[in-house]
Design a protein around this motif. Sequence first.
Motif, PDB file in Angstrom:
ATOM      1  N   SER A 104       0.844  -1.204   0.000  1.00 48.42           N
ATOM      2  CA  SER A 104       0.000   0.000   0.000  1.00 48.42           C
ATOM      3  C   SER A 104       0.877   1.251   0.000  1.00 48.42           C
ATOM      4  CB  SER A 104      -0.879   0.013   1.261  1.00 48.42           C
ATOM      5  OG  SER A 104      -0.046   0.116   2.403  1.00 48.42           O
ATOM      6  N   GLY A 105       0.191   2.391  -0.144  1.00 52.90           N
ATOM      7  CA  GLY A 105       0.916   3.651  -0.174  1.00 52.90           C
ATOM      8  C   GLY A 105       1.537   4.004   1.167  1.00 52.90           C
ATOM      9  N   THR A 106       0.777   3.790   2.202  1.00 49.02           N
ATOM     10  CA  THR A 106       1.286   4.155   3.524  1.00 49.02           C
ATOM     11  C   THR A 106       2.523   3.321   3.877  1.00 49.02           C
ATOM     12  OG1 THR A 106       0.530   4.835   5.718  1.00 49.02           O
ATOM     13  CG2 THR A 106      -0.138   2.643   5.022  1.00 49.02           C
ATOM     14  N   GLU A 107       2.506   2.060   3.506  1.00 48.41           N
ATOM     15  CA  GLU A 107       3.682   1.207   3.772  1.00 48.41           C
ATOM     16  C   GLU A 107       4.893   1.653   2.958  1.00 48.41           C
ATOM     17  OE1 GLU A 107       2.955  -3.231   3.756  1.00 48.41           O
ATOM     18  OE2 GLU A 107       0.975  -2.444   3.307  1.00 48.41           O
ATOM     19  N   SER A 131      -0.697  18.157   3.312  1.00 49.49           N
ATOM     20  CA  SER A 131      -0.346  16.944   2.555  1.00 49.49           C
ATOM     21  C   SER A 131      -1.065  15.724   3.105  1.00 49.49           C
ATOM     22  CB  SER A 131       1.163  16.716   2.634  1.00 49.49           C
ATOM     23  OG  SER A 131       1.548  16.541   3.988  1.00 49.49           O
ATOM     24  N   PHE A 132      -1.026  14.637   2.338  1.00 50.87           N
ATOM     25  CA  PHE A 132      -1.556  13.356   2.807  1.00 50.87           C
ATOM     26  C   PHE A 132      -0.600  12.244   2.384  1.00 50.87           C
ATOM     27  CE2 PHE A 132      -4.030   9.484   2.772  1.00 50.87           C
ATOM     28  CZ  PHE A 132      -4.686   9.569   3.990  1.00 50.87           C
ATOM     29  N   HIS A 133      -0.126  11.472   3.375  1.00 47.95           N
ATOM     30  CA  HIS A 133       0.829  10.403   3.059  1.00 47.95           C
ATOM     31  C   HIS A 133       0.400   9.054   3.606  1.00 47.95           C
ATOM     32  CE1 HIS A 133       3.621  13.263   1.347  1.00 47.95           C
ATOM     33  NE2 HIS A 133       3.490  14.018   2.428  1.00 47.95           N
ATOM     34  N   GLY A 134      -0.754   8.967   4.278  1.00 48.02           N
ATOM     35  CA  GLY A 134      -1.211   7.667   4.763  1.00 48.02           C
ATOM     36  C   GLY A 134      -1.575   7.706   6.231  1.00 48.02           C
ATOM     37  N   LEU A 183       7.369  15.254  -0.475  1.00 48.84           N
ATOM     38  CA  LEU A 183       6.253  16.032  -1.028  1.00 48.84           C
ATOM     39  C   LEU A 183       5.430  15.200  -1.993  1.00 48.84           C
ATOM     40  CD1 LEU A 183       8.250  19.245  -2.061  1.00 48.84           C
ATOM     41  CD2 LEU A 183       6.730  19.067  -0.074  1.00 48.84           C
ATOM     42  N   GLU A 184       4.131  15.477  -2.065  1.00 48.58           N
ATOM     43  CA  GLU A 184       3.334  14.998  -3.194  1.00 48.58           C
ATOM     44  C   GLU A 184       3.614  15.985  -4.333  1.00 48.58           C
ATOM     45  OE1 GLU A 184      -1.023  14.251  -1.842  1.00 48.58           O
ATOM     46  OE2 GLU A 184      -0.009  15.356  -0.251  1.00 48.58           O
ATOM     47  N   PRO A 185       3.852  15.502  -5.557  1.00 46.47           N
ATOM     48  CA  PRO A 185       4.087  16.458  -6.660  1.00 46.47           C
ATOM     49  C   PRO A 185       2.868  17.352  -6.875  1.00 46.47           C
ATOM     50  CG  PRO A 185       4.624  14.205  -7.336  1.00 46.47           C
ATOM     51  CD  PRO A 185       3.996  14.095  -5.979  1.00 46.47           C
ATOM     52  N   LEU A 216       9.623  12.093  -3.356  1.00 42.16           N
ATOM     53  CA  LEU A 216       8.266  12.390  -3.827  1.00 42.16           C
ATOM     54  C   LEU A 216       7.321  11.227  -3.526  1.00 42.16           C
ATOM     55  CD1 LEU A 216       8.940  14.122  -7.268  1.00 42.16           C
ATOM     56  CD2 LEU A 216       8.265  15.194  -5.104  1.00 42.16           C
ATOM     57  N   ASP A 217       6.120  11.576  -3.095  1.00 43.46           N
ATOM     58  CA  ASP A 217       5.053  10.597  -2.885  1.00 43.46           C
ATOM     59  C   ASP A 217       4.191  10.599  -4.149  1.00 43.46           C
ATOM     60  OD1 ASP A 217       2.625   9.385  -2.325  1.00 43.46           O
ATOM     61  OD2 ASP A 217       2.559  10.061  -0.252  1.00 43.46           O
ATOM     62  N   GLU A 218       4.413   9.565  -4.976  1.00 42.84           N
ATOM     63  CA  GLU A 218       3.687   9.464  -6.262  1.00 42.84           C
ATOM     64  C   GLU A 218       2.542   8.463  -6.151  1.00 42.84           C
ATOM     65  OE1 GLU A 218       4.286  10.602  -9.586  1.00 42.84           O
ATOM     66  OE2 GLU A 218       6.292  11.475  -9.525  1.00 42.84           O
ATOM     67  N   VAL A 219       2.087   8.223  -4.924  1.00 46.66           N
ATOM     68  CA  VAL A 219       1.043   7.211  -4.715  1.00 46.66           C
ATOM     69  C   VAL A 219      -0.214   7.546  -5.528  1.00 46.66           C
ATOM     70  CG1 VAL A 219      -0.527   6.247  -2.964  1.00 46.66           C
ATOM     71  CG2 VAL A 219       1.925   6.434  -2.489  1.00 46.66           C
ATOM     72  N   GLN A 220      -0.575   8.824  -5.586  1.00 41.64           N
ATOM     73  CA  GLN A 220      -1.779   9.207  -6.325  1.00 41.64           C
ATOM     74  C   GLN A 220      -1.461   9.698  -7.739  1.00 41.64           C
ATOM     75  OE1 GLN A 220      -5.596  12.105  -5.584  1.00 41.64           O
ATOM     76  NE2 GLN A 220      -4.702  11.093  -3.843  1.00 41.64           N
ATOM     77  N   THR A 221      -0.265  10.243  -7.924  1.00 34.82           N
ATOM     78  CA  THR A 221       0.058  10.863  -9.219  1.00 34.82           C
ATOM     79  C   THR A 221       0.682   9.881 -10.207  1.00 34.82           C
ATOM     80  OG1 THR A 221       2.099  11.589  -8.158  1.00 34.82           O
ATOM     81  CG2 THR A 221       0.358  13.238  -8.391  1.00 34.82           C
ATOM     82  N   ALA A 245       1.829   3.232  -5.322  1.00 36.46           N
ATOM     83  CA  ALA A 245       0.870   2.189  -4.887  1.00 36.46           C
ATOM     84  C   ALA A 245      -0.340   2.344  -5.809  1.00 36.46           C
ATOM     85  CB  ALA A 245       0.495   2.341  -3.421  1.00 36.46           C
ATOM     86  N   LYS A 246      -1.532   2.512  -5.258  1.00 31.86           N
ATOM     87  CA  LYS A 246      -2.760   2.769  -6.020  1.00 31.86           C
ATOM     88  C   LYS A 246      -2.762   2.139  -7.417  1.00 31.86           C
ATOM     89  CE  LYS A 246      -4.386   6.914  -3.589  1.00 31.86           C
ATOM     90  NZ  LYS A 246      -5.595   6.402  -2.987  1.00 31.86           N
ATOM     91  N   ALA A 247      -2.467   2.937  -8.460  1.00 28.42           N
ATOM     92  CA  ALA A 247      -2.633   2.461  -9.840  1.00 28.42           C
ATOM     93  C   ALA A 247      -1.537   1.492 -10.289  1.00 28.42           C
ATOM     94  CB  ALA A 247      -2.694   3.638 -10.794  1.00 28.42           C
TER      95      ALA A 247
HETATM   96  C1  PLP Z   1      -0.437  10.830  -1.898  1.00 24.15           C
HETATM   97  C2  PLP Z   1      -0.848   9.649  -1.086  1.00 24.15           C
HETATM   98  N1  PLP Z   1       0.063   8.998  -0.341  1.00 24.15           N
HETATM   99  C3  PLP Z   1      -0.262   7.936   0.404  1.00 24.15           C
HETATM  100  C4  PLP Z   1      -1.551   7.472   0.440  1.00 24.15           C
HETATM  101  C5  PLP Z   1      -1.895   6.267   1.276  1.00 24.15           C
HETATM  102  O1  PLP Z   1      -2.061   5.175   0.438  1.00 24.15           O
HETATM  103  P1  PLP Z   1      -2.790   3.847   0.971  1.00 24.15           P
HETATM  104  O2  PLP Z   1      -4.211   4.202   1.218  1.00 24.15           O
HETATM  105  O3  PLP Z   1      -2.596   2.860  -0.152  1.00 24.15           O
HETATM  106  O4  PLP Z   1      -2.073   3.435   2.212  1.00 24.15           O
HETATM  107  C6  PLP Z   1      -2.550   8.108  -0.302  1.00 24.15           C
HETATM  108  C7  PLP Z   1      -3.946   7.648  -0.260  1.00 24.15           C
HETATM  109  O5  PLP Z   1      -4.883   8.301  -0.636  1.00 24.15           O
HETATM  110  C8  PLP Z   1      -2.189   9.231  -1.093  1.00 24.15           C
HETATM  111  O6  PLP Z   1      -3.099   9.890  -1.818  1.00 24.15           O
END
Ligand code: PLP
Length: 389
Positions: A104-107, A131-134, A183-185, A216-221, A245-247
């Motif tokens: 997952s993204g948080t991991e 920001s949001f990182h998990g 950072l999230e981009p 960079l946190d590219e989990v969403q981007t 993660a995600k996609a």
């Molecule tokens: C930028 C970003 N990082 C991390 C996460 C957390 O990902 P996950 O829900 O897969 O743990 C999210 C979830 O929305 C996110 O948007």
Amino acid sequence: MEFKEIVRKDKLYVAQTYSRQPLAIVEGNGAIVKDLEGNEYIDCFSGLAVLNIGHSHPKIIETIKKQVEKIIHTTNIYYIPPQVELAELLYKVSGGYKSFFCNSGTEANEATIKLVRKYTGKKVIIAAENSFHGRTFGSLSATGQERYKKPFAPLLPGFKHVKFGDIEDFKRAISPKTAAVLLEPIQGEGGVIVPPENYLKEVSEICTDHSILFVLDEVQTGFGRTGEMFAFQHFKVEPDLFTIAKALGAGFPIGAMLAKPEIIKAFRIGDHASTFGGNHLACTVAKANIEIILDENLLEKAKQSGIYLLRRLKELKNKHKCIKEVRGVGLMIGVELDRPCNVIVDKAREKGVLINCTHDNVLRFLPPLNIEKEQIDKAVDVLDTILCD
Ligand SMILES: Cc1ncc(COP(=O)(O)O)c(C=O)c1O
């Protein structure tokens, strides 16, 4: 099971941590999903930026079937051929990063926090407000929104939050103890906030000057959302590490931290691990997913459809006073309203369009990259009929 019964049992047996909409989706195909009663919806949300290739892609179905018949999972104690193949493909599409796989993204962000500390020997990470990182402790500590953090204090120490997009604020936060900036981009959950042009480039240059890791946190981007495989390619920067993660898994849970080889070397045997991370099935699906993005030219499609959707939404802004701003890159677009957007989301759903409301007043569009023009038109037309009532 009937819808009413699902709702009743959800309350009885499932932790009530989600504010659910009155909808149970049971089928999907491309950008279309169907509910229990067979009603169809245009999915402008993609399971929260997960189904970039759309729902039920035939190649994904075929890949899963084939792999399940062979083997699903062993353990990272043995070599995992699909993991090596996926890592090689990620190395190629990212331009030279090695992978650590998780779920997952948080991991992925947790792994990053550990690696950053180990590699630099320093403890302070600069992150951004809003920001949001998990939701796990490290990622939650990095997250710049008090509302998610407050009930769970004390969190992990060592995070400093600065104004996203403000280069002077970033410079002021740097000290000899700074290990990295994370950072999230483009801030996603925070309301689709695109930083000023050159912001990420300047941050990355300052990082180089001060020997700070640029993360960079590219989990969403990631995976074509911005019209490039990764948003850092759109912004023309090169992070030292980034998370995905995600996609990555087209709906199958998988995440990863990617880092330059000389940095990831700091992780030695036993430093980090995951039972499920990078198993046969997850990696096989993720590899097929990336191949689909490349073979079907989805990056270019995302760019073109993104330009079109942005234009159509900007036309709405000229018509509806409740729209404050329309912004975004590729198919990651936010429509900021002067009021809460939950009502709009409900009305859109009733008219067959699924969108998300984030940050209370931002309608977030994250449709599949292969959404058709007619589907975009229909979604925007629906929005046009329900805005500002
Ligand atoms: C930028 C970003 N990082 C991390 C996460 C957390 O990902 P996950 O829900 O897969 O743990 C999210 C979830 O929305 C996110 O948007």
